[in-house]
Design a protein around this motif. Structure first.
Motif, PDB file in Angstrom:
ATOM      1  N   TRP A   3       0.963  -1.210  -0.107  1.00  0.00           N
ATOM      2  CA  TRP A   3       0.110  -0.099   0.282  1.00  0.00           C
ATOM      3  C   TRP A   3       0.841   1.255  -0.064  1.00  0.00           C
ATOM      4  CZ3 TRP A   3      -3.823  -1.686   4.230  1.00  0.00           C
ATOM      5  CH2 TRP A   3      -4.578  -2.182   3.774  1.00  0.00           C
ATOM      6  N   GLY A 177      -9.680   8.645   1.444  1.00  0.00           N
ATOM      7  CA  GLY A 177      -9.504   6.833   1.030  1.00  0.00           C
ATOM      8  C   GLY A 177     -10.174   6.060   1.669  1.00  0.00           C
ATOM      9  N   PHE A 178     -10.911   6.267   2.707  1.00  0.00           N
ATOM     10  CA  PHE A 178     -12.031   5.734   3.318  1.00  0.00           C
ATOM     11  C   PHE A 178     -13.598   5.683   2.606  1.00  0.00           C
ATOM     12  CE2 PHE A 178      -9.293   5.844   7.845  1.00  0.00           C
ATOM     13  CZ  PHE A 178      -9.453   4.345   7.612  1.00  0.00           C
ATOM     14  N   LYS A 181     -12.764   3.714  -0.171  1.00  0.00           N
ATOM     15  CA  LYS A 181     -12.131   2.038  -0.597  1.00  0.00           C
ATOM     16  C   LYS A 181     -10.408   2.142  -0.594  1.00  0.00           C
ATOM     17  CE  LYS A 181     -16.706  -0.756   0.522  1.00  0.00           C
ATOM     18  NZ  LYS A 181     -17.757  -1.107   0.016  1.00  0.00           N
ATOM     19  N   ASP A 182     -10.056   3.415  -0.536  1.00  0.00           N
ATOM     20  CA  ASP A 182      -7.977   3.431  -0.945  1.00  0.00           C
ATOM     21  C   ASP A 182      -7.753   3.343  -0.032  1.00  0.00           C
ATOM     22  OD1 ASP A 182      -5.923   3.750  -2.235  1.00  0.00           O
ATOM     23  OD2 ASP A 182      -6.703   5.661  -3.098  1.00  0.00           O
ATOM     24  N   TYR A 183      -7.142   2.049   0.489  1.00  0.00           N
ATOM     25  CA  TYR A 183      -6.649   1.946   1.649  1.00  0.00           C
ATOM     26  C   TYR A 183      -5.019   2.356   1.194  1.00  0.00           C
ATOM     27  CZ  TYR A 183     -11.092  -0.291   3.330  1.00  0.00           C
ATOM     28  OH  TYR A 183     -11.902  -0.162   3.180  1.00  0.00           O
ATOM     29  N   VAL A 186      -5.271   6.413   2.884  1.00  0.00           N
ATOM     30  CA  VAL A 186      -5.749   6.241   4.371  1.00  0.00           C
ATOM     31  C   VAL A 186      -4.281   5.420   4.913  1.00  0.00           C
ATOM     32  CG1 VAL A 186      -6.500   4.717   5.893  1.00  0.00           C
ATOM     33  CG2 VAL A 186      -7.880   4.951   3.861  1.00  0.00           C
ATOM     34  N   VAL A 187      -3.436   4.696   4.093  1.00  0.00           N
ATOM     35  CA  VAL A 187      -2.478   3.574   4.805  1.00  0.00           C
ATOM     36  C   VAL A 187      -1.159   5.578   4.879  1.00  0.00           C
ATOM     37  CG1 VAL A 187      -0.418   2.193   5.122  1.00  0.00           C
ATOM     38  CG2 VAL A 187      -2.688   1.608   5.280  1.00  0.00           C
ATOM     39  N   SER A 190      -2.063   8.647   6.779  1.00  0.00           N
ATOM     40  CA  SER A 190      -1.905   8.353   8.141  1.00  0.00           C
ATOM     41  C   SER A 190      -0.050   8.151   8.362  1.00  0.00           C
ATOM     42  CB  SER A 190      -2.255   7.137   8.170  1.00  0.00           C
ATOM     43  OG  SER A 190      -3.713   7.235   8.648  1.00  0.00           O
TER      44      SER A 190
END
Length: 223
Positions: A3, A177-178, A181-183, A186-187, A190
């Protein structure tokens, strides 16, 4: 790791208004403005209350509010009151959350100075303002900087919620991202927020080494 490589290896994430550089700049602008306003409010107030010993109730109330105020609740309230046409629905809650650490630590730092040192300064002919700026503040500086550092890290982390109002910042990667659903986003977002907070903490650590008197630093280590 896949990711992260997908997120940081995508050229589209490094250009345009939604790219990492622009989002980082937006995050920095929101955080810096909120911290500046909080400092302008809390630092003089903490110095005044700590020096005069009057208004201690304000510090107690501020400390309790810092534990009770819900960030997202404040954000939603100010968005409903002020709309989303400006950055103030985000800045105001950030300032409210940033004031208590600065105020409490400044107050505690000034009040914690050895009374004998304060008396000696008055005995040398210094007046109230001179005692505060020349004696009390240098001795209390480690605690004052601690309050600023705690506030800055909290602001950097909490500025993520700016994305809920449609504004920018690194939080956009997490919120969007949430939603999609593009994780990887998100990662990656963060991680950027965590790294930003670590850089801020490192900056304040270096500032303390430069600005705090070696004598004060040695005194803290021997406690």
């Amino acid at each position: 790791m896949t990711w992260l490589s997908d997120f940081f290896g995508d050229p589209a994430n490094w250009s345009g208004p939604g790219g990492i550089p622009m989002r980082l700049l937006e995050h920095l602008e929101f955080s810096a403005l909120a911290l500046l306003l909080a400092t302008l409010i809390a630092l003089p107030l903490g110095l005044l209350i700590g020096h005069t010993g009057r208004g201690g109730l304000i510090v107690v109330v501020s400390a309790n509010l810092s534990r009770a105020l819900p960030t997202l609740g404040l954000l939603v309230m100010f968005v409903l009151l002020l709309g989303t046409a400006s950055i103030w629905p985000v800045i105001i809650p950030l300032v409210l959350l940033s004031v208590p650490p600065i105020l409490v630590n400044t107050f505690e730092g000034i009040r914690g100075v050895d009374p004998e040192l304060r008396d000696a300064a008055y005995g040398m002919g210094l007046r109230g303002g001179q005692v505060l700026l020349r004696v009390l503040v240098p001795v209390a500086l480690p605690l004052i900087l601690l309050g600023l550092r705690l506030s800055a890290i909290q602001v950097v982390a909490t500025t993520t919620v700016a994305a809920y109002t449609g504004l920018g910042g690194l939080g956009r990667f997490v919120i969007d991202g949430f939603a999609t659903k593009d994780y990887a986003s998100v990662v990656g977002g963060s991680l950027l927020i965590v790294l930003f907070a670590l850089v801020v903490q490192l900056g304040f650590t270096l500032a303390q080494r430069v600005t705090v008197s070696p004598g004060v630093s040695r005194r803290l280590k021997t406690r």
